[in-house]
Design an enzyme around this catalytic site. Structure first.
Site, PDB file in Angstrom:
ATOM      1  N   TYR A 191       1.740 -13.418 -11.427  1.00  0.00           N
ATOM      2  CA  TYR A 191       0.934 -12.408 -12.125  1.00  0.00           C
ATOM      3  C   TYR A 191       0.853 -11.122 -11.315  1.00  0.00           C
ATOM      4  O   TYR A 191       1.140 -10.027 -11.807  1.00  0.00           O
ATOM      5  CB  TYR A 191      -0.480 -12.947 -12.389  1.00  0.00           C
ATOM      6  CG  TYR A 191      -1.404 -11.890 -12.950  1.00  0.00           C
ATOM      7  CD1 TYR A 191      -1.408 -11.618 -14.312  1.00  0.00           C
ATOM      8  CD2 TYR A 191      -2.234 -11.144 -12.125  1.00  0.00           C
ATOM      9  CE1 TYR A 191      -2.234 -10.626 -14.834  1.00  0.00           C
ATOM     10  CE2 TYR A 191      -3.060 -10.156 -12.637  1.00  0.00           C
ATOM     11  CZ  TYR A 191      -3.048  -9.898 -13.986  1.00  0.00           C
ATOM     12  OH  TYR A 191      -3.844  -8.900 -14.491  1.00  0.00           O
ATOM     13  N   HIS A 192       0.457 -11.243 -10.050  1.00  0.00           N
ATOM     14  CA  HIS A 192       0.251 -10.049  -9.237  1.00  0.00           C
ATOM     15  C   HIS A 192       1.567  -9.402  -8.817  1.00  0.00           C
ATOM     16  O   HIS A 192       1.592  -8.235  -8.435  1.00  0.00           O
ATOM     17  CB  HIS A 192      -0.605 -10.384  -8.021  1.00  0.00           C
ATOM     18  CG  HIS A 192      -2.010 -10.758  -8.392  1.00  0.00           C
ATOM     19  ND1 HIS A 192      -2.428 -12.061  -8.458  1.00  0.00           N
ATOM     20  CD2 HIS A 192      -3.063  -9.991  -8.783  1.00  0.00           C
ATOM     21  CE1 HIS A 192      -3.697 -12.089  -8.844  1.00  0.00           C
ATOM     22  NE2 HIS A 192      -4.099 -10.860  -9.046  1.00  0.00           N
ATOM     23  N   HIS A 215      -5.647  -4.337  -3.361  1.00  0.00           N
ATOM     24  CA  HIS A 215      -4.745  -3.861  -4.414  1.00  0.00           C
ATOM     25  C   HIS A 215      -4.184  -2.511  -3.974  1.00  0.00           C
ATOM     26  O   HIS A 215      -4.795  -1.463  -4.176  1.00  0.00           O
ATOM     27  CB  HIS A 215      -5.490  -3.728  -5.741  1.00  0.00           C
ATOM     28  CG  HIS A 215      -5.820  -5.044  -6.361  1.00  0.00           C
ATOM     29  ND1 HIS A 215      -6.929  -5.766  -6.010  1.00  0.00           N
ATOM     30  CD2 HIS A 215      -5.176  -5.780  -7.303  1.00  0.00           C
ATOM     31  CE1 HIS A 215      -6.968  -6.885  -6.722  1.00  0.00           C
ATOM     32  NE2 HIS A 215      -5.912  -6.919  -7.512  1.00  0.00           N
ATOM     33  N   LYS A 262      -7.028   2.948   2.871  1.00  0.00           N
ATOM     34  CA  LYS A 262      -7.720   2.006   1.988  1.00  0.00           C
ATOM     35  C   LYS A 262      -8.888   1.396   2.757  1.00  0.00           C
ATOM     36  O   LYS A 262      -8.715   0.425   3.489  1.00  0.00           O
ATOM     37  CB  LYS A 262      -6.769   0.911   1.499  1.00  0.00           C
ATOM     38  CG  LYS A 262      -5.825   1.397   0.410  1.00  0.00           C
ATOM     39  CD  LYS A 262      -5.138   0.258  -0.312  1.00  0.00           C
ATOM     40  CE  LYS A 262      -6.067  -0.620  -1.085  1.00  0.00           C
ATOM     41  NZ  LYS A 262      -6.787   0.072  -2.185  1.00  0.00           N
TER      42      LYS A 262
END
Length: 659
Positions: free
Chosen positions: A168-169, A537, A531
């Site tokens: 998915y990721h 993410h 970040k």
């Protein structure tokens, strides 16, 4: 027709936020509405092995999931939910062994039979190094923890899926269908090879362990390709388990998967269009009976705007129920059997995926391809190509780069259009955590932690020691700190190279502006991309760093999970002209505020700061009032425009200093 209607897949909603009590209310409400399985979202401190009062947890508590610091939180989270009859999915990776230990301890207290517990721990650490970023330990001990969970559940919880190999990721990070197939299968091979080589699962029980491996996939908007991708997955997994591992029983070779449809494609612009996208993407994993998902969870239509409300999640649940119960989909066999078009596309995907898989295996497998940076670079490059195509208009996104005229949406206006986590949640969670520590038997907790460290250091399975820790009142942060002492920590490659592309279309004007600005500044324009906090993410930050590099800027990007203090220190040490902060977890107000305050104290207020993320308009105004020069959200998809903005802001910042 088959003559017998198939049972529908498991209906799930990925949910959890604020507190264990609030999340429990949400779970029970969703189950009452017809949801048939739980899918628990944990907050970032829980995912990365920190307690809610750790400095790195500031601003992150309860934002992207529920905080679970100890057995008391797990009890509250699952209160009134009979675990022996519930199918529970837990999206947890680096700390999977710990959260499973808490779950088992809570189930034991309910009197549940461990052999009857069903559900899944995601537990796929390899993809965390590539996409989502919630890894903690280096690859070798991380793979060992994964193996511990697999071996322990095979013995104690035979109906549990101990790992959800997660592509998915990978798609969220930019993977093409071929890369999603190849990299996910490479990850699964690495895990099974590790299990087999470790001897943790007896040879006679290895086929059963293979059968417990499940997958978690993504379904994008190109739903014919996605249908073919899923059929390719099922065929390739059948071939790999037969050829590589000698699994003879075809039932043990089944490709079992759950799915969350694509969140990457959800748009902030005209967000009501996301309903159609979600529905079409669900069809990709349900239409083909031979490759149908075992469980489906759908995002809410407004997740590009912020945290969805219960009503928004209900809408997504109702979409699943209408498809399963009102249509005749489940009354037929595979409607694509014999299709030459589907067959040709499946064969094409399989051939390309086999070639890419062979490349990864020739490097030594998925772990080696992570450590060398190969897979991460490939994903960054693919995501760059995807964004380039959207910017150029070659890939149409309705409401974003085409058909942008719109009426105001009554669904996304007014107060309460999205859910926000109030600031008191973090304070109250810390108070409960402090009270928990004070009330427990400190000596028993210390003894349990000491045994956990011995088990880890001696190479013993950590699951029994972790369950003992859970019962003794050990906290998530203490469990994480104990294993950090034994295993150490890790920083994965960023995938952002230093060499600029020469073929960046539409960059000529921006490059010229960078050259002019650099001459005025007296040196190359320098841009720090940071970040802060625990948000892993990194796709957006990576693409900003890549585009800034291609535009001719000198870029400082050191990856995820930096403290505000580290970012400010880097800005000073590197003498940057602009600082860009990327935060997608909803913690932008406290984290940006801390960065700005530290910059003022360090005498760096002359350096402008820009911020990107999923940021509601009212929060954007708060950030600007705090001194932020510009705020970018998903609607700002034209990266060249952002680059031109950064150049202008950098020059203006220097001119203010000179004046």
């Amino acid at each position: 027709m088959t003559g017998e209607r198939d049972r529908p897949w498991i209906f799930r909603t990925y949910a959890g936020h604020s507190t264990a009590a609030e999340s429990n209310r949400l779970y029970r409400s969703n189950l009452a509405k017809g949801q048939t399985g739980l899918s628990i979202a944990f907050d970032l401190p829980t995912q990365t092995g920190y307690d809610s009062d750790h400095p790195l947890a500031r601003g992150e508590v309860g934002k992207v999931g529920v905080p679970v610091c100890h057995l008391g939180d797990m009890r509250t989270l699952l209160d009134g939910i009979p675990l022996e009859r519930m199918n529970t999915s837990m999206t947890i990776n680096a700390t999977a062994a710990w959260l499973l230990a808490l779950y088992v301890a809570a189930a034991d207290e309910q009197g549940a039979d461990r052999a009857k517990l069903t559900g899944t721990t995601q537990n796929d650490i390899i993809k965390e190094y590539l996409s989502r970023g919630t890894y903690v330990f280096p690859p070798a001990p991380s793979m060992r923890l994964t193996t511990d969970v697999i071996a322990w559940t095979c013995r104690e919880m035979p109906k549990w899926n101990p790992i959800n190999v997660c592509s998915y990721h990978l798609q969220e990070a930019g993977a093409t269908p071929v890369q999603e197939l190849a990299f996910a299968l490479a990850n699964a091979i690495a895990i099974l090879d590790e299990v087999k080589a470790s001897g943790a699962v007896p040879e006679a029980e290895f086929p059963a362990a293979v059968a417990r491996i499940s997958f978690f996939v993504n379904a994008g908007i190109r739903f014919v390709t996605e249908i073919c991708k899923m059929r390719a997955f099922t065929e390739l997994w059948d071939e790999i388990t037969a050829e590589r591992y000698g699994i003879e029983d075809p039932r043990l070779r089944r490709f079992r998967y759950g799915v969350q449809v694509n969140s990457l494609g959800l748009t902030e612009q005209q967000p009501e269009n996301n309903v159609a996208r979600i529905l079409l993407e669900m069809l990709a994993v349900t239409l083909s009976k031979d490759a149908r998902a075992r469980a489906v969870q759908l995002p809410a239509w407004n997740e590009a705007l912020g945290l969805p409300r219960p009503w928004d999640q209900q809408w997504s649940l109702r979409m699943q129920q209408i498809l399963a119960y009102e249509t005749d989909l489940l009354e037929y066999g595979d409607i694509f059997a014999g299709s030459t078009v589907i067959g040709a596309k499946v064969a094409e995907l399989k051939a390309a995926a086999r070639k890419e898989l062979d490349t990864v295996l020739a490097m030594g497998g998925a772990v080696a391809a992570v450590e060398s940076g190969y897979m991460k670079r490939a994903l960054v490059d693919s995501n760059t190509a995807r964004l380039d195509a959207i910017e150029r208009g070659e890939q149409i996104v309705v409401g974003v780069n085409a058909f942008t005229e719109t009426e105001p949406s009554p669904l996304s206006t007014g107060t309460g259009a999205v859910l926000s986590v109030p600031e008191w949640v973090e304070r109250d969670q810390i108070e409960r955590l402090t009270a928990w520590r004070a009330a427990r038997d400190a000596a028993a907790a210390a003894a349990a932690l000491a045994e956990l460290k011995r088990a880890a250091a001696e190479g013993r399975n950590v699951m029994d020691a972790s369950i003992a820790c859970a019962r003794a009142g050990v906290t998530t942060g203490e469990w994480g700190a104990a294993l950090r002492e034994v295993f150490g920590e890790y920083r994965a490659p960023t995938g952002v190279g230093r060499a600029a592309r020469n073929d960046g279309e539409g960059l000529d004007e921006v490059r010229a502006a960078v050259e002019r600005a650099s001459r005025r500044l007296g040196r190359r324009l320098k841009f720090l991309v940071g970040k802060p906090g625990l948000d892993g993410h990194s796709n957006g930050a990576e693409q900003i760093a890549v585009r800034a590099r291609d535009a001719g800027m000198e870029v400082v990007y050191e990856g995820i999970r930096l403290t505000p203090a580290e970012i400010v220190a880097a800005a000073e040490e590197e003498s940057v002209h602009v600082v860009g902060l990327s935060i997608l977890s909803g913690s932008h107000v406290p984290l940006v505020g801390e960065v700005m305050e530290r910059m003022r104290k360090a005498g760096l207020e002359r350096i402008p700061v820009v911020v990107g993320g999923i940021i509601p308009p009212e929060d954007a105004e708060t950030l600007k009032a705090a001194g932020v020069a510009a705020v970018y959200t998903p609607k700002d998809f034209r990266l060249n425009d952002i680059m031109a903005d950064v150049v202008r802001i950098a020059v203006a910042g220097v001119e203010r200093e000179v004046a």
